[in-house]
Design a protein around this motif. Structure first.
Motif, PDB file in Angstrom:
ATOM      1  N   TYR A  89      -5.128  10.428   6.584  1.00  0.00           N
ATOM      2  CA  TYR A  89      -5.678   9.362   7.416  1.00  0.00           C
ATOM      3  C   TYR A  89      -6.492   8.451   6.503  1.00  0.00           C
ATOM      4  O   TYR A  89      -7.455   8.846   5.914  1.00  0.00           O
ATOM      5  N   VAL A 124      -2.561  -8.941 -11.144  1.00  0.00           N
ATOM      6  CA  VAL A 124      -2.255  -7.908 -10.151  1.00  0.00           C
ATOM      7  C   VAL A 124      -3.508  -7.097  -9.822  1.00  0.00           C
ATOM      8  O   VAL A 124      -4.201  -6.606 -10.719  1.00  0.00           O
ATOM      9  N   ALA A 138      -4.615  -7.507 -15.064  1.00  0.00           N
ATOM     10  CA  ALA A 138      -4.961  -6.636 -13.933  1.00  0.00           C
ATOM     11  C   ALA A 138      -6.475  -6.520 -13.812  1.00  0.00           C
ATOM     12  O   ALA A 138      -7.213  -6.826 -14.753  1.00  0.00           O
ATOM     13  N   GLN A 185      -6.547  -4.261   5.991  1.00  0.00           N
ATOM     14  CA  GLN A 185      -7.763  -5.013   5.698  1.00  0.00           C
ATOM     15  C   GLN A 185      -7.387  -6.120   4.719  1.00  0.00           C
ATOM     16  O   GLN A 185      -6.818  -5.834   3.662  1.00  0.00           O
ATOM     17  N   ALA A 198       0.841  -1.207   0.000  1.00  0.00           N
ATOM     18  CA  ALA A 198       0.000   0.000   0.000  1.00  0.00           C
ATOM     19  C   ALA A 198       0.873   1.254   0.000  1.00  0.00           C
ATOM     20  O   ALA A 198       1.934   1.272   0.633  1.00  0.00           O
ATOM     21  N   GLN A 257     -17.980  -4.812   4.000  1.00  0.00           N
ATOM     22  CA  GLN A 257     -17.401  -3.841   3.062  1.00  0.00           C
ATOM     23  C   GLN A 257     -18.380  -3.426   1.976  1.00  0.00           C
ATOM     24  O   GLN A 257     -17.984  -2.818   0.991  1.00  0.00           O
ATOM     25  N   LEU A 263     -12.925  11.108  -8.908  1.00  0.00           N
ATOM     26  CA  LEU A 263     -12.389   9.746  -9.064  1.00  0.00           C
ATOM     27  C   LEU A 263     -12.614   9.273 -10.492  1.00  0.00           C
ATOM     28  O   LEU A 263     -13.716   9.404 -11.023  1.00  0.00           O
TER      29      LEU A 263
END
Ligand code: B12
Length: 509
Positions: A17, A86, A115, A22, A10, A269, A403
């Motif tokens: 923050y 990946v 991917a 997870q 990561a 989730q 995004l």
């Protein structure tokens, strides 16, 4: 086929923050499905295997890498892997994941690199152009991956018949196949392959997503979301189909984890876990019937429609102590502009019901939408102050981030085309930064937006702690003994962990 899944390490900013530990649920689902289809599957979990290791990322200042180094990942990939798959979830991590993919291609020149994930679904073209990845799986992965592996096994180099794939053909041309329909029977999916990934390694991590109640497992009760908010990529990723699993099968899975891992804390989730009241009631009643001594939570943020006093009491009675509502804004004008179908009055009633039942309530808000005016932010701040007086426990105010894969990203890109270069990605690592933000609103400067965000949170917590002083002392005592009951506890812990990594454990990945 011999397939190895890779969960990359990561990447994060020093001053942001973001929940960081997870187990990788998507990979666990895919690994189980590929195995069911007869493939030989291995997984390298680049985060879990070194979850407590945070090191400076040498290519950009103030960035940290959590997990294994590239050399360690490569050393764990079986040498005879024919396909290396990946996970590409996060746009912010792209510059790092691209380097990893290049290193994997150099180490395993015969393997095919593929991917999938949120980032790959939104920015497949860039991935295919900038890296040795041969194909990106778009959206929900299981069926497309299985067909892709079949095509590879049959030696096909033409992938045009595999729905849901973007790929490069033999001439290096870029092809996007039509998307695949969503899986209709989600109950038919095999349970995540947690025998190939050790989820309990994440117990050593110090920062957890939800309230930390014990030995945590990630869960998924539903897939997709029926709504299409213009700032969210879920419609592009999952379409607008919401598909719940059968409540009894979800509880079977929980019981299985209790037996196998001693799990007693389940963190859902789901994009929108609570859409139908009847589903939630059936799920809670199943938990009650089996008398499970557990905690569970929905830390992601959910809708209000289905939570009333009856549901809230059942949630608490079955071990769900925390609930997160995501109204995003308290301005009806903004909610309409971003197509967030929320009735604030109903949400407020639901929040009251949850509080009366004894749940810990958190709110997710966003400021800085492109359409927002000063008055809209004032409305949000005023509403938050009222919620603090009402007894809501926490708020996380984020700033709007375009995004990839969202309609707002496309709309903003029409006036000034986006260049998703490394600077943009590195900037994205700091989207939850407490010190810097970037404004996409023509009426708000970066500094004004940061001020609005900090003010909204400061006012909320000030009122909350003044009205409920016990909560403040609880915060201090949690910080002192490392307990994580609330998101604020988690954020404080995260800063401490990062500070320690920077001061006491400098090094190179
Ligand atoms: C759980 C979760 C996390 C977890 C861990 C994620 C993980 N590694 O598994 C934690 C809490 C750590 C996390 C953190 C963050 N998250 Co998050 N997270 C989620 C969440 C809520 C659920 C993901 C999930 O498990 N879904 C269930 C599984 C079954 O689906 P899936 O993972 O998408 O996998 C399927 C497909 O994507 C595909 N697939 C996935 N991987 C691969 C790989 C291959 C090879 C193939 C073929 C297919 C494939 O097949 C899978 C099965 O169908 C999503 C939103 C959502 N509900 O989807 C956001 C989401 C992924 N997170 C997001 C973000 C932004 C973040 C943070 C940056 C938040 C922040 N600002 O702090 C941090 C970054 C963490 C870091 N340092 O890297 C964004 C990513 C957007 C983007 N383009 O970058 C999302 C989409 C939420 C959102 N809309 O904002 N997150």
């Amino acid at each position: 086929m011999k397939i190895t899944f890779i969960q990359p390490p990561a990447l994060m900013a020093v001053d942001s923050y973001s929940a960081i530990t997870q187990p990788p649920l998507g990979i666990a689902y895919l690994a189980a499905y590929a195995r069911k289809k007869g493939h030989q599957v291995a997984v390298v979990d680049g985060v879990g295997a070194a979850v407590t290791r945070l090191q400076p990322w040498p290519r950009r200042e103030k960035r940290l890498l959590q997990g294994l180094s590239f050399a360690e990942i490569i050393a764990r990939v079986p040498a005879d892997s024919e396909v290396i798959a990946v996970s590409m979830m996060f746009t912010h991590a792209w510059p790092m994941v691209r380097d990893l993919v290049k290193a994997l291609a150099a180490a395993f020149p015969k393997a095919r690199l593929i991917a999938g994930g949120e980032h790959a679904t939104a920015l497949y073209r860039q991935i295919l152009e900038q890296s040795p990845v041969a194909a990106c799986v778009l959206g929900e992965g299981e069926l497309t991956l299985a067909e892709l592996l079949e095509a590879f096994a049959a030696g096909q180099s033409d992938l045009s018949a595999v729905a849901g794939v973007a790929w490069r053909d033999a001439y290096g041309r870029f092809v996007v196949n039509p998307r695949r329909r969503r899986i209709a029977d989600v109950d038919s999916l095999p349970q995540p392959a947690w025998d190939l990934i050790d989820p309990m390694l994440y117990q050593q991590g110090e920062v957890f997503m939800g309230p930390k109640g014990g030995r945590s497992m990630p869960m998924l009760a539903t897939r997709g979301c029926p709504y299409r908010c213009s700032f969210c990529a879920s419609a592009n990723m999952w379409t607008q189909l919401w598909r719940p699993r059968s409540p009894n099968l979800v509880v079977d899975e929980m019981q299985d984890y209790m037996r196998r891992f001693g799990a007693d804390d389940f963190q859902f989730q789901d994009l929108t876990a609570i859409v139908r009241k009847d589903w939630m009631l059936a799920f809670c009643r199943e938990l009650q019937k089996r008398r499970l001594a557990i905690r569970w939570s929905i830390p992601v943020g959910t809708r209000a429609e289905a939570i009333d006093r009856e549901v809230a009491e059942l949630l608490l009675a079955t071990g769900c102590t925390h609930i997160t509502y995501a109204p995003e804004s308290a301005s009806p004008r903004i909610l309409a502009a971003v197509e967030k179908k929320v009735d604030l009055g109903r949400m407020e009633r639901s929040i009251r019901d949850s509080l009366d039942a004894g749940l810990i309530v958190c709110l997710f808000m966003i400021v800085g939408f492109p359409q927002e005016e000063a008055g809209d932010i004032r409305l949000t701040r005023g509403w938050l102050r009222r919620m603090a007086r009402l007894g809501v426990h926490e708020v996380a105010v984020s700033t709007f981030v375009p995004l990839p894969g969202t309609r707002l990203f496309e709309e903003l890109g029409r006036s000034t085309p986006f260049v998703i270069d490394d600077d943009y990605c590195y900037w994205m690592t700091g989207t939850t930064s407490l010190t810097t933000v970037r404004s996409w609103n023509p009426r708000l400067s970066d500094a004004q937006l940061l001020r609005a965000k900090l003010l909204a949170m400061a006012e909320f917590f000030l009122i909350s702690y003044l009205w409920h002083p016990g909560r403040f002392w609880r915060l201090l005592s949690n910080a002192a003994c490392g307990r994580q009951e609330t998101k604020v506890d988690r954020v404080l812990r995260e800063f401490l962990v990062k500070l320690r990594a920077l001061i006491w454990r400098p090094g190179r990945p």
